[in-house]
Design a protein around this motif. Structure first.
Motif, PDB file in Angstrom:
ATOM      1  N   VAL A   8       9.727 139.876  33.414  1.00  0.00           N
ATOM      2  CA  VAL A   8      10.181 140.135  34.778  1.00  0.00           C
ATOM      3  C   VAL A   8      11.345 139.212  35.098  1.00  0.00           C
ATOM      4  CG1 VAL A   8       8.533 138.508  35.800  1.00  0.00           C
ATOM      5  CG2 VAL A   8       9.409 140.407  37.171  1.00  0.00           C
ATOM      6  N   SER A   9      12.321 139.757  35.824  1.00  0.00           N
ATOM      7  CA  SER A   9      13.468 138.968  36.248  1.00  0.00           C
ATOM      8  C   SER A   9      13.140 138.200  37.524  1.00  0.00           C
ATOM      9  CB  SER A   9      14.675 139.884  36.493  1.00  0.00           C
ATOM     10  OG  SER A   9      15.765 139.160  37.011  1.00  0.00           O
ATOM     11  N   LEU A  10      13.617 136.968  37.601  1.00  0.00           N
ATOM     12  CA  LEU A  10      13.428 136.142  38.800  1.00  0.00           C
ATOM     13  C   LEU A  10      14.724 136.098  39.598  1.00  0.00           C
ATOM     14  CD1 LEU A  10      11.413 133.153  37.274  1.00  0.00           C
ATOM     15  CD2 LEU A  10      10.520 135.122  38.523  1.00  0.00           C
ATOM     16  N   GLN A  11      15.220 137.277  39.989  1.00  0.00           N
ATOM     17  CA  GLN A  11      16.527 137.362  40.616  1.00  0.00           C
ATOM     18  C   GLN A  11      16.560 137.453  42.136  1.00  0.00           C
ATOM     19  OE1 GLN A  11      18.391 136.215  37.773  1.00  0.00           O
ATOM     20  NE2 GLN A  11      19.822 137.128  39.187  1.00  0.00           N
ATOM     21  N   PRO A  12      15.453 137.651  42.855  1.00  0.00           N
ATOM     22  CA  PRO A  12      15.580 137.709  44.314  1.00  0.00           C
ATOM     23  C   PRO A  12      16.217 136.446  44.879  1.00  0.00           C
ATOM     24  CG  PRO A  12      13.405 138.438  43.636  1.00  0.00           C
ATOM     25  CD  PRO A  12      14.077 137.876  42.419  1.00  0.00           C
ATOM     26  N   ARG A  13      16.755 136.576  46.099  1.00  0.00           N
ATOM     27  CA  ARG A  13      17.358 135.411  46.750  1.00  0.00           C
ATOM     28  C   ARG A  13      16.247 134.565  47.355  1.00  0.00           C
ATOM     29  NH1 ARG A  13      22.130 133.770  48.002  1.00  0.00           N
ATOM     30  NH2 ARG A  13      23.155 135.718  47.457  1.00  0.00           N
ATOM     31  N   TRP A  14      15.824 133.558  46.608  1.00  0.00           N
ATOM     32  CA  TRP A  14      14.735 132.705  47.049  1.00  0.00           C
ATOM     33  C   TRP A  14      15.204 131.814  48.195  1.00  0.00           C
ATOM     34  CZ3 TRP A  14      10.275 134.118  44.977  1.00  0.00           C
ATOM     35  CH2 TRP A  14      10.327 134.846  43.779  1.00  0.00           C
ATOM     36  N   PRO A  15      14.323 131.474  49.138  1.00  0.00           N
ATOM     37  CA  PRO A  15      14.734 130.686  50.306  1.00  0.00           C
ATOM     38  C   PRO A  15      15.231 129.299  49.905  1.00  0.00           C
ATOM     39  CG  PRO A  15      12.337 130.872  50.181  1.00  0.00           C
ATOM     40  CD  PRO A  15      12.890 131.820  49.168  1.00  0.00           C
ATOM     41  N   LEU A  16      16.371 128.902  50.479  1.00  0.00           N
ATOM     42  CA  LEU A  16      16.962 127.621  50.131  1.00  0.00           C
ATOM     43  C   LEU A  16      16.139 126.450  50.653  1.00  0.00           C
ATOM     44  CD1 LEU A  16      20.760 128.349  50.721  1.00  0.00           C
ATOM     45  CD2 LEU A  16      19.511 128.329  48.561  1.00  0.00           C
ATOM     46  N   ASP A  17      15.324 126.697  51.686  1.00  0.00           N
ATOM     47  CA  ASP A  17      14.512 125.610  52.218  1.00  0.00           C
ATOM     48  C   ASP A  17      13.184 125.449  51.477  1.00  0.00           C
ATOM     49  OD1 ASP A  17      13.328 127.906  53.072  1.00  0.00           O
ATOM     50  OD2 ASP A  17      13.169 127.345  55.184  1.00  0.00           O
ATOM     51  N   THR A 228      11.444 149.361  41.789  1.00  0.00           N
ATOM     52  CA  THR A 228      10.908 148.975  43.087  1.00  0.00           C
ATOM     53  C   THR A 228       9.563 149.673  43.230  1.00  0.00           C
ATOM     54  OG1 THR A 228      13.133 148.825  44.043  1.00  0.00           O
ATOM     55  CG2 THR A 228      11.284 148.926  45.581  1.00  0.00           C
ATOM     56  N   PRO A 229       8.445 148.952  43.111  1.00  0.00           N
ATOM     57  CA  PRO A 229       7.134 149.587  43.171  1.00  0.00           C
ATOM     58  C   PRO A 229       6.903 150.305  44.497  1.00  0.00           C
ATOM     59  CG  PRO A 229       6.957 147.373  42.265  1.00  0.00           C
ATOM     60  CD  PRO A 229       8.350 147.510  42.798  1.00  0.00           C
ATOM     61  N   VAL A 270      11.742 143.681  33.530  1.00  0.00           N
ATOM     62  CA  VAL A 270      11.718 144.472  34.758  1.00  0.00           C
ATOM     63  C   VAL A 270      12.460 143.700  35.843  1.00  0.00           C
ATOM     64  CG1 VAL A 270      10.285 145.620  36.477  1.00  0.00           C
ATOM     65  CG2 VAL A 270       9.512 145.485  34.103  1.00  0.00           C
ATOM     66  N   TRP A 271      13.541 144.284  36.327  1.00  0.00           N
ATOM     67  CA  TRP A 271      14.360 143.696  37.387  1.00  0.00           C
ATOM     68  C   TRP A 271      13.943 144.313  38.703  1.00  0.00           C
ATOM     69  CZ3 TRP A 271      18.100 144.939  41.060  1.00  0.00           C
ATOM     70  CH2 TRP A 271      18.933 143.886  41.488  1.00  0.00           C
ATOM     71  N   LEU A 272      13.511 143.484  39.652  1.00  0.00           N
ATOM     72  CA  LEU A 272      12.932 143.933  40.917  1.00  0.00           C
ATOM     73  C   LEU A 272      13.935 143.717  42.048  1.00  0.00           C
ATOM     74  CD1 LEU A 272       9.512 142.142  40.358  1.00  0.00           C
ATOM     75  CD2 LEU A 272       9.906 144.616  40.155  1.00  0.00           C
ATOM     76  N   PRO A 273      14.601 144.771  42.533  1.00  0.00           N
ATOM     77  CA  PRO A 273      15.576 144.600  43.623  1.00  0.00           C
ATOM     78  C   PRO A 273      14.891 144.501  44.982  1.00  0.00           C
ATOM     79  CG  PRO A 273      15.537 146.884  42.932  1.00  0.00           C
ATOM     80  CD  PRO A 273      14.567 146.157  42.039  1.00  0.00           C
ATOM     81  N   THR A 274      13.999 143.537  45.108  1.00  0.00           N
ATOM     82  CA  THR A 274      13.227 143.331  46.326  1.00  0.00           C
ATOM     83  C   THR A 274      13.584 141.986  46.946  1.00  0.00           C
ATOM     84  OG1 THR A 274      11.403 142.221  45.191  1.00  0.00           O
ATOM     85  CG2 THR A 274      11.306 144.624  45.326  1.00  0.00           C
ATOM     86  N   ALA A 275      13.214 141.802  48.196  1.00  0.00           N
ATOM     87  CA  ALA A 275      13.368 140.497  48.830  1.00  0.00           C
ATOM     88  C   ALA A 275      12.363 139.521  48.221  1.00  0.00           C
ATOM     89  CB  ALA A 275      13.143 140.616  50.334  1.00  0.00           C
ATOM     90  N   ALA A 279       8.383 139.690  45.986  1.00  0.00           N
ATOM     91  CA  ALA A 279       8.488 139.645  44.527  1.00  0.00           C
ATOM     92  C   ALA A 279       7.126 139.510  43.865  1.00  0.00           C
ATOM     93  CB  ALA A 279       9.412 138.500  44.107  1.00  0.00           C
ATOM     94  N   GLU A 280       6.285 138.615  44.373  1.00  0.00           N
ATOM     95  CA  GLU A 280       4.985 138.419  43.730  1.00  0.00           C
ATOM     96  C   GLU A 280       4.100 139.653  43.901  1.00  0.00           C
ATOM     97  OE1 GLU A 280       2.999 134.761  44.373  1.00  0.00           O
ATOM     98  OE2 GLU A 280       4.797 133.535  44.104  1.00  0.00           O
ATOM     99  N   LYS A 281       4.176 140.309  45.056  1.00  0.00           N
ATOM    100  CA  LYS A 281       3.409 141.537  45.257  1.00  0.00           C
ATOM    101  C   LYS A 281       3.863 142.619  44.280  1.00  0.00           C
ATOM    102  CE  LYS A 281       2.081 144.931  48.795  1.00  0.00           C
ATOM    103  NZ  LYS A 281       2.284 145.352  50.217  1.00  0.00           N
ATOM    104  N   ALA A 282       5.185 142.699  44.046  1.00  0.00           N
ATOM    105  CA  ALA A 282       5.707 143.676  43.091  1.00  0.00           C
ATOM    106  C   ALA A 282       5.203 143.380  41.678  1.00  0.00           C
ATOM    107  CB  ALA A 282       7.234 143.662  43.126  1.00  0.00           C
ATOM    108  N   MET A 283       5.194 142.117  41.296  1.00  0.00           N
ATOM    109  CA  MET A 283       4.670 141.756  39.979  1.00  0.00           C
ATOM    110  C   MET A 283       3.188 142.095  39.872  1.00  0.00           C
ATOM    111  SD  MET A 283       6.556 138.181  38.870  1.00  0.00           S
ATOM    112  CE  MET A 283       6.130 137.236  40.328  1.00  0.00           C
ATOM    113  N   GLU A 284       2.445 141.865  40.945  1.00  0.00           N
ATOM    114  CA  GLU A 284       1.016 142.173  40.933  1.00  0.00           C
ATOM    115  C   GLU A 284       0.767 143.673  40.761  1.00  0.00           C
ATOM    116  OE1 GLU A 284      -0.222 140.531  44.618  1.00  0.00           O
ATOM    117  OE2 GLU A 284      -0.109 138.447  43.912  1.00  0.00           O
ATOM    118  N   TRP A 285       1.618 144.496  41.368  1.00  0.00           N
ATOM    119  CA  TRP A 285       1.465 145.956  41.205  1.00  0.00           C
ATOM    120  C   TRP A 285       1.670 146.344  39.741  1.00  0.00           C
ATOM    121  CZ3 TRP A 285       4.513 149.998  39.506  1.00  0.00           C
ATOM    122  CH2 TRP A 285       4.015 151.279  39.763  1.00  0.00           C
ATOM    123  N   ILE A 286       2.686 145.791  39.109  1.00  0.00           N
ATOM    124  CA  ILE A 286       2.938 146.104  37.701  1.00  0.00           C
ATOM    125  C   ILE A 286       1.747 145.686  36.847  1.00  0.00           C
ATOM    126  CG2 ILE A 286       4.415 145.623  35.710  1.00  0.00           C
ATOM    127  CD1 ILE A 286       6.698 145.106  37.751  1.00  0.00           C
TER     128      ILE A 286
END
Length: 303
Positions: A8-17, A228-229, A270-275, A279-286
């Motif tokens: 799985v790709s870790l490409q979402p824009r993760w929060p900077l804070d 995108t699940p 698997v590249w997930l174009p999600t926020a 992301a973790e919910k999408a991975m859980e579905w897969i």
């Protein structure tokens, strides 16, 4: 039929804070049984995704995980001087215990090439030079090398890799020049959004371009695929046909993965174009809906 390793790709824009969010996601991917996680390479803000240095971020992921393979998907080789590339990759190979897979490409973004002072017209030649020099540095101590952009004399790389000969290299691209680069420097080919017919065509062309068909047959065939699940909003449109079609189901995604495996693909990211928050919910579905439909007796994340 060869096993398909699912990552799985870790490409979402993760929060900077919350700089640890991506590390928690990587640990979750490991717990769910994925084979690898992947990070791309952007130097300037793309407007979507995690625009970080993949070797730096994957070093942090290495410390937060124990089993996952770590894939650069893909690192733009012309951005890195050959000695820097070889030493950084060897360092990550060491600290991860040999889990790095170095996915590389020639790049495309003219703004980034201008920013690093590398002529975009030289990207292919520099990629060849840097990969050739890195291979020598990983395999020989001392190392001598003469190339158009790199010259080494009795060089001892700062840290030798733990993987004999250096980490495996997957080379991206579908042109004849890219496929020749795969054969010269690669342990695998890495595509983006390739369907079964395209994977079959790449296998055929590699065999035609190789001096010996066995040289082509040794290669790993891998590709990033988009998904995108169902029930999860997309943060951006997929840049190609998604796994399972426009309205994917677990069955349609598993069917597409099976077709890719039959064509010769042995690793799929698997590249997930999600926020980021999805992301973790999408991975859980897969993991819950797709992986149980995949057959095989291999390690976690495999068909």
């Amino acid at each position: 039929m060869p096993l398909l390793r699912l990552g799985v790709s870790l490409q979402p824009r993760w929060p900077l804070d919350d700089g640890t969010a991506v590390l928690r996601a990587a640990g979750h991917a490991e717990d769910l049984g994925f084979d690898h996680v992947a990070i791309g390479n952007r130097l300037l803000d793309s407007g979507f995704g995690l625009d970080t240095d993949p070797l730096v971020l994957l070093a942090a992921v290495a410390g937060a995980t124990t089993r996952l393979r770590l894939l650069t998907s893909v690192l733009v080789a012309p951005y890195y001087p050959a000695l820097v590339l070889a030493n950084q990759a060897a360092t990550l190979d060491v600290v991860s215990g040999g889990r790095l897979v170095l996915g590389v490409g020639t790049g495309w973004n003219p703004d980034e090439f201008d920013a690093v002072g590398v002529p975009v017209r030289e990207r292919g030649a520099r990629t060849d030079d840097h990969l050739a020099a890195a291979k020598v540095l990983w395999a020989q101590r001392p190392a001598d090398f003469d190339g158009p952009f790199t010259r080494l004399r009795a060089a001892h790389l700062g840290v030798p890799p733990v993987t004999p000969g250096g980490p495996p290299v997957w080379v991206g691209g579908r042109s004849d020049a890219a496929l020749r680069r795969v054969l010269r420097f690669g342990d695998g080919w890495y595509g983006t959004g390739a369907d079964a017919a395209e994977v079959t065509d790449v296998r055929r062309r590699l065999r035609e371009l190789a001096a010996d068909s066995e040289d082509a047959d040794r290669l790993t065939l891998a590709s990033a695929q988009f998904l995108t699940p169902p029930g999860i909003p997309a943060a951006a449109p997929a840049p190609g046909r998604p796994l399972g079609g426009a309205a994917p189901t677990a069955a349609s995604v598993a069917h597409d993965l099976g077709r890719l495996t039959e064509a010769g693909l042995t690793a799929c990211t698997v590249w997930l174009p999600t926020a980021a928050e999805h992301a973790e919910k999408a991975m859980e579905w897969i993991a819950a809906e797709v992986m149980p439909q995949l057959t095989g007796d291999g390690p976690p994340g495999t068909i």
